[in-house]
Design an enzyme around this catalytic site. Structure first.
Site, PDB file in Angstrom:
ATOM      1  N   HIS A  18     -20.920  -0.990 -40.089  1.00 31.99           N
ATOM      2  CA  HIS A  18     -21.425   0.302 -40.580  1.00 31.99           C
ATOM      3  C   HIS A  18     -22.892   0.234 -41.003  1.00 31.99           C
ATOM      4  O   HIS A  18     -23.615   1.214 -40.843  1.00 31.99           O
ATOM      5  CB  HIS A  18     -20.537   0.800 -41.727  1.00 31.99           C
ATOM      6  CG  HIS A  18     -19.157   1.179 -41.259  1.00 31.99           C
ATOM      7  ND1 HIS A  18     -18.042   1.070 -42.049  1.00 31.99           N
ATOM      8  CD2 HIS A  18     -18.722   1.664 -40.058  1.00 31.99           C
ATOM      9  CE1 HIS A  18     -16.979   1.474 -41.361  1.00 31.99           C
ATOM     10  NE2 HIS A  18     -17.362   1.820 -40.148  1.00 31.99           N
ATOM     11  N   SER A 101     -16.450   5.386 -39.759  1.00 31.58           N
ATOM     12  CA  SER A 101     -17.578   5.680 -38.867  1.00 31.58           C
ATOM     13  C   SER A 101     -17.784   7.187 -38.615  1.00 31.58           C
ATOM     14  O   SER A 101     -18.940   7.639 -38.567  1.00 31.58           O
ATOM     15  CB  SER A 101     -17.415   4.914 -37.550  1.00 31.58           C
ATOM     16  OG  SER A 101     -16.117   5.073 -37.017  1.00 31.58           O
ATOM     17  N   ASP A 165     -14.461   0.982 -30.918  1.00 27.38           N
ATOM     18  CA  ASP A 165     -14.034   0.138 -32.045  1.00 27.38           C
ATOM     19  C   ASP A 165     -12.502   0.033 -32.065  1.00 27.38           C
ATOM     20  O   ASP A 165     -11.845   0.560 -32.962  1.00 27.38           O
ATOM     21  CB  ASP A 165     -14.573   0.796 -33.336  1.00 27.38           C
ATOM     22  CG  ASP A 165     -14.260  -0.004 -34.582  1.00 27.38           C
ATOM     23  OD1 ASP A 165     -13.894  -1.190 -34.460  1.00 27.38           O
ATOM     24  OD2 ASP A 165     -14.385   0.568 -35.680  1.00 27.38           O
TER      25      ASP A 165
HETATM   26  C1  LIG Z   1     -10.626  -0.254 -36.085  1.00 29.73           C
HETATM   27  S1  LIG Z   1      -9.942   1.322 -36.336  1.00 29.73           S
HETATM   28  C2  LIG Z   1     -11.313   2.403 -36.279  1.00 29.73           C
HETATM   29  C3  LIG Z   1     -12.259   2.334 -37.422  1.00 29.73           C
HETATM   30  C4  LIG Z   1     -13.408   3.299 -37.355  1.00 29.73           C
HETATM   31  N1  LIG Z   1     -14.081   3.265 -36.056  1.00 29.73           N
HETATM   32  C5  LIG Z   1     -14.413   3.028 -38.443  1.00 29.73           C
HETATM   33  O1  LIG Z   1     -15.359   2.251 -38.230  1.00 29.73           O
HETATM   34  O2  LIG Z   1     -14.263   3.581 -39.533  1.00 29.73           O
HETATM   35  C6  LIG Z   1      -9.151   1.656 -34.805  1.00 29.73           C
HETATM   36  C7  LIG Z   1      -8.461   3.015 -34.730  1.00 29.73           C
HETATM   37  O3  LIG Z   1      -8.135   3.263 -33.363  1.00 29.73           O
HETATM   38  C8  LIG Z   1      -6.901   3.958 -33.300  1.00 29.73           C
HETATM   39  N2  LIG Z   1      -6.404   3.720 -31.936  1.00 29.73           N
HETATM   40  C9  LIG Z   1      -5.656   2.694 -31.449  1.00 29.73           C
HETATM   41  N3  LIG Z   1      -5.546   2.770 -30.111  1.00 29.73           N
HETATM   42  C10 LIG Z   1      -6.246   3.878 -29.734  1.00 29.73           C
HETATM   43  C11 LIG Z   1      -6.554   4.462 -28.478  1.00 29.73           C
HETATM   44  N4  LIG Z   1      -6.106   3.927 -27.331  1.00 29.73           N
HETATM   45  N5  LIG Z   1      -7.329   5.558 -28.462  1.00 29.73           N
HETATM   46  C12 LIG Z   1      -7.802   6.102 -29.611  1.00 29.73           C
HETATM   47  N6  LIG Z   1      -7.542   5.602 -30.823  1.00 29.73           N
HETATM   48  C13 LIG Z   1      -6.792   4.482 -30.891  1.00 29.73           C
HETATM   49  C14 LIG Z   1      -6.086   3.373 -34.412  1.00 29.73           C
HETATM   50  O4  LIG Z   1      -5.076   4.273 -34.817  1.00 29.73           O
HETATM   51  C15 LIG Z   1      -7.163   3.147 -35.496  1.00 29.73           C
HETATM   52  O5  LIG Z   1      -7.241   4.251 -36.351  1.00 29.73           O
END
Ligand SMILES: C[S@@+](CC[C@H](N)C(=O)[O-])C[C@H]1O[C@@H](n2cnc3c(N)ncnc32)[C@H](O)[C@@H]1O
Length: 280
Positions: A18, A101, A165
């Site tokens: 971040h 994010s 991510d």
């Molecule tokens: C590491 S977290 C994201 C954190 C966020 N980007 C941040 O920095 O605050 C990953 C997220 O992706 C979601 N997720 C998992 N597989 C996914 C997919 N194929 N497409 C979209 N979201 C997905 C999960 O539910 C989770 O909330």
């Protein structure tokens, strides 16, 4: 889909990701021209650090909990300021929630900019919609982020940043990222693409080699480890692969990463890396 980011919000990997994300968005918003931010795996946007998940792991205490604005060298403070403002870490502020994010992007982007957030988990999608969905600049979509990315590029603005991510729960996650990234880059080669990855074994290195072998140029690798990343135990190494980074990012990372490594380090083997993997 078992992964819930609430258990990890604000940990060392989030701080690393971040802080660098704020630097890239600050740079991109220097020009008036509109831009688009696409978050393929968006999470819930705002995390309660007193909530059950955060309390069970306490990971944030060795992450954002170690970031004290006092005694920051002035060059670090200047670069950290947008992150400190968004997280609420300035002198006298009490940390109760941690921004994800999408919220960071929402705070930094302007009236002319647009944000697309993909979140596949139905409950997390609903929470994210509550956190950022009322803003008319933001679209929160319950869709697979890999499918979404290919549908959303190139964006009409032709400027912007994509954050990829994933949770890295599946063994083939690096493959999926590599495939999707190559397809998206073929359609929109001018975008800034930022891929977050864990460092546990040679998977991250092989992924970077594959991206470079695909002929994608302007690839910057940024990494931070709080202990030996290959040793047994909890995750202790993390990286961002950035394609088409803002030209100031490398220099800024060379100021930020040594300081962050010092603050977040847990054991011997901690370190950082800033390296161009291709010609620029
Ligand atoms: C590491 S977290 C994201 C954190 C966020 N980007 C941040 O920095 O605050 C990953 C997220 O992706 C979601 N997720 C998992 N597989 C996914 C997919 N194929 N497409 C979209 N979201 C997905 C999960 O539910 C989770 O909330």
């Amino acid at each position: 889909m078992n992964y819930r980011h609430a258990f990890h919000a604000g940990n060392f990997a989030d701080v690393f990701k971040h802080v660098l994300l704020t630097r890239m968005l600050v740079y991109l918003t220097r020009k008036d021209a509109a831009l688009r931010y696409i978050d393929t795996h968006a999470g819930i946007g705002r995390y309660d650090l007193a909530g059950d998940e955060s309390c069970r792991t306490g990971e944030w205490r060795d992450g954002v909990g170690r970031i004290d604005p006092q005694h920051m060298p002035s060059d670090v403070r200047e670069l950290m300021q947008p992150y400190l403002d968004i997280v609420g870490l300035n002198e006298g502020e009490v940390l109760s929630h941690y921004p994800g994010s999408p919220l960071i992007a929402q705070k930094l982007l302007r009236r002319q900019d647009r944000i697309i957030c993909c979140e596949l988990h139905p409950q997390d999608h609903a929470l994210l919609d509550q956190a950022v969905g009322r803003d008319r600049r933001v679209k929160v979509i319950e869709i697979d982020g890999y499918t979404g990315l290919n549908a959303f590029v190139p964006p009409p603005e032709r400027r912007g940043l994509v954050l990829i991510d994933p949770p890295f729960e599946e063994r083939d996650e690096f493959d999926r990222v590599a495939r999707t990234l190559q397809q998206a880059h073929a359609k929109w080669s001018g975008g800034t693409y930022v891929v977050w990855y864990p460092i546990k074994d040679r998977g991250a290195e092989r992924f970077a080699e594959r991206i470079v072998a695909a002929g994608i140029a302007r690839v910057l690798c940024l990494e931070l480890s709080v202990a030996d990343p290959f040793a047994e135990g909890p995750l202790s190494g993390t990286g961002l692969l950035v394609i088409n980074p803002p030209y100031v990012l490398e220099e800024e990372a060379r100021v930020l990463l040594p300081w962050l490594t010092g603050k977040l380090s847990r054991d011997t083997g901690a370190g950082w890396r800033v390296e161009r993997l291709t010609d620029f």
